[in-house]
Design an enzyme around this catalytic site. Structure first.
Site: not given
Ligand code: GDP
Ligand code: IMO
Ligand code: MG
Length: 430
Positions: A13, A16, A40-41, A223
């Site tokens: 998170d 990416k 979850g991206h 991840q």
């Molecule tokens: P990922 O799993 O690495 O793709 O990241 P996620 O999408 O799960 O989590 C990142 C969260 O932060 C999402 O809700 C994005 O919309 C938000 N986000 C990403 N970049 C920024 C930023 O520069 N500033 C803020 N405030 N939110 C951001």
């Molecule tokens: P993105 O791509 C954050 C964590 C779970 C748990 C561990 C194992 O959005 O960054 P799993 O279901 O993969 O067997 O769970 O990994 N986990 C993540 N944490 N971002 C993710 O994906 C994750 N995918 C798995 O919370 O601790």
């Molecule tokens: Mg994510």
């Protein structure tokens, strides 16, 4: 042969998806190489929010071919639902290519993920309960069903019958659950074939064709480094290899195909699920609660509150090494804008006073260390409108330089808000 990788340097998170989306516009293919719908991206483009789990983050550009590589585990119903969601938002998804070698997540994988977590009780991993671990386990056991098996109903049924006999034994005898019906599973999965078949392809061939033509291929990690099965905080990890090295097995290229490796670093740290976290700020800590609130740190996927903490430079420095990052991208810098002071962990210390400037390999040590912080001044003004490095206040630029120096590679991008346009490209990468 230019290949580029986007990889998380923390516990996921980091942002990416948004950087993949940003870099993808210059690429021919965007390839997911591991993980499944545990990811979850989030991408925010022109004010619209796209939450992706399986579909690569390049999908929003009509000229980019999104590819689900052999290293991904695929729940076909989730994939179809995601494609429907994108189509309903006006995104054309017919270009998606799905590796015939990718493994399928089956209903018994999800059930086993749920019951084993319950069985572990207070030692649970906090998985996403998507069946990821059991699906990769079956791959390693060589009893997995693959996407290509869907194309031959007889083979699909034979493999399913074989594996389900064992799974039903475990579900009934170990976990006291009802057995699952092979008829129902086969009907459910084979009914999706007409929709999936046109997407199934030899994705390794596609990747190499693009590389041979000199086009940029972007590999999108899900991840992150510290959730890596081999290099993360085992057992509190996922069951695949998110590190850049995972691209080789998960997409079918050798290391020489990769030129840029962009490590995504959230300007602070978060973690969902269980496991060690040296810079954690526990619930109730004023700074930690502010990071969660301002950063909206609730899972894209499961809605869980993410555990917050200050940036852990020791971990990110090691992640840069593990991934041989050529550069980093710093996300969510705007979230730090209201803090008077910002802390960055530059080393660890244990009770005996021993100082660690690297991540201790022994987890018992990692559990017990305390972070040694350096405190940097905050900038105390909004930065979400910054378009260039010069638009950032001096203290924010100093924070970026401090991180770059600490981890030893240049910063290519800084994000100052979730929107696509809130991406500052640093001069070197322009
Ligand atoms: P990922 O799993 O690495 O793709 O990241 P996620 O999408 O799960 O989590 C990142 C969260 O932060 C999402 O809700 C994005 O919309 C938000 N986000 C990403 N970049 C920024 C930023 O520069 N500033 C803020 N405030 N939110 C951001
Ligand atoms: P993105 O791509 C954050 C964590 C779970 C748990 C561990 C194992 O959005 O960054 P799993 O279901 O993969 O067997 O769970 O990994 N986990 C993540 N944490 N971002 C993710 O994906 C994750 N995918 C798995 O919370 O601790
Ligand atoms: Mg994510």
């Amino acid at each position: 042969m230019p290949g580029a990788v986007i990889v998380g340097t923390q516990w996921g998170d980091e942002g990416k998806g948004r950087f993949t989306d940003f870099v993808a516009k210059e690429c021919s293919l965007v390839v997911r190489y591991q993980g499944g719908h545990n990811a979850g991206h989030t991408i925010v483009a022109d004010g619209e929010v796209f939450k992706l789990q399986l579909v690569p983050s390049g999908v929003l550009y009509p000229w980019v071919v999104p590819v689900i590589g052999n290293g991904v585990v695929v729940d076909p119903a989730v994939l179809i639902a995601e494609l429907d969601m994108l189509e309903s938002m006006g995104v054309e998804t017919g270009r998606l290519r799905l590796s015939g070698n990718a493994h399928l997540i089956m209903p018994y994988h999800q059930e086993l993920d749920r019951v084993t977590e319950r069985f572990l009780g207070k030692n649970k991993l906090g998985t996403t309960k998507r069946g990821i671990g059991p699906a990769y386990a079956d791959k390693a056991l060589r009893v997995g069903l693959r996407v290509q098996d869907l194309l031959d109903a007889k083979i699909f049924r034979e493999k399913l019958d074989l594996v389900l006999r064992e799974k039903n034994g475990v579900l009934a005898k170990v976990y006291n659950r009802l057995p699952m019906s092979a008829d129902e599973i086969a009907d459910q999965y084979l009914s999706m074939v007409p929709r999936l078949a046109p997407m199934i392809d030899d994705t390794v061939h596609l990747v190499h064709e693009s590389l041979d033509a000199g086009q940029w291929v972007l590999f999108e990690g899900a991840q992150a480094t510290y959730l890596d099965l081999d290099h993360g905080t085992y057992p509190f990890v996922t069951s695949s290899n998110p590190i850049a090295g995972g691209v080789c097995t998960g997409a079918g290229v050798g290391p020489r195909a990769i030129e840029r490796i962009i490590g995504v670093v959230k300007a602070y740290t978060t973690r969902v699920g269980s496991g060690p976290f040296p810079t954690e700020l526990f619930e109730g800590d004023v700074d930690g609660d502010r990071l969660v609130e301002i950063g909206k740190e609730y899972g894209t996927n499961t809605g869980r509150r993410r555990r917050p903490g200050w940036l852990d430079g020791v971990m990110v420095k090691h992640a840069v090494r593990l991934n041989t990052c050529t550069e980093i991208a710093i996300a969510k810098l705007d979230v730090l804008s209201t803090f008077d002071e910002i802390k960055v962990c530059v080393a660890y210390e244990d009770d005996s006073g021993t100082r660690y400037e690297h991540v201790p390999y022994h987890q018992s040590v990692l559990h017990k260390v305390r972070p040694v912080y350096e405190t940097l001044p905050g900038w105390r003004c909004e930065i979400d409108g910054a378009a260039r490095l010069e638009d950032l206040p001096a203290a924010a630029r100093d924070y970026v330089s401090f991180v770059a120096e600490l981890v030893g590679v240049p910063v290519s991008f800084v994000s100052v808000g979730p929107g696509r346009e809130q991406t500052v490209v640093l001069p070197r990468a322009a």
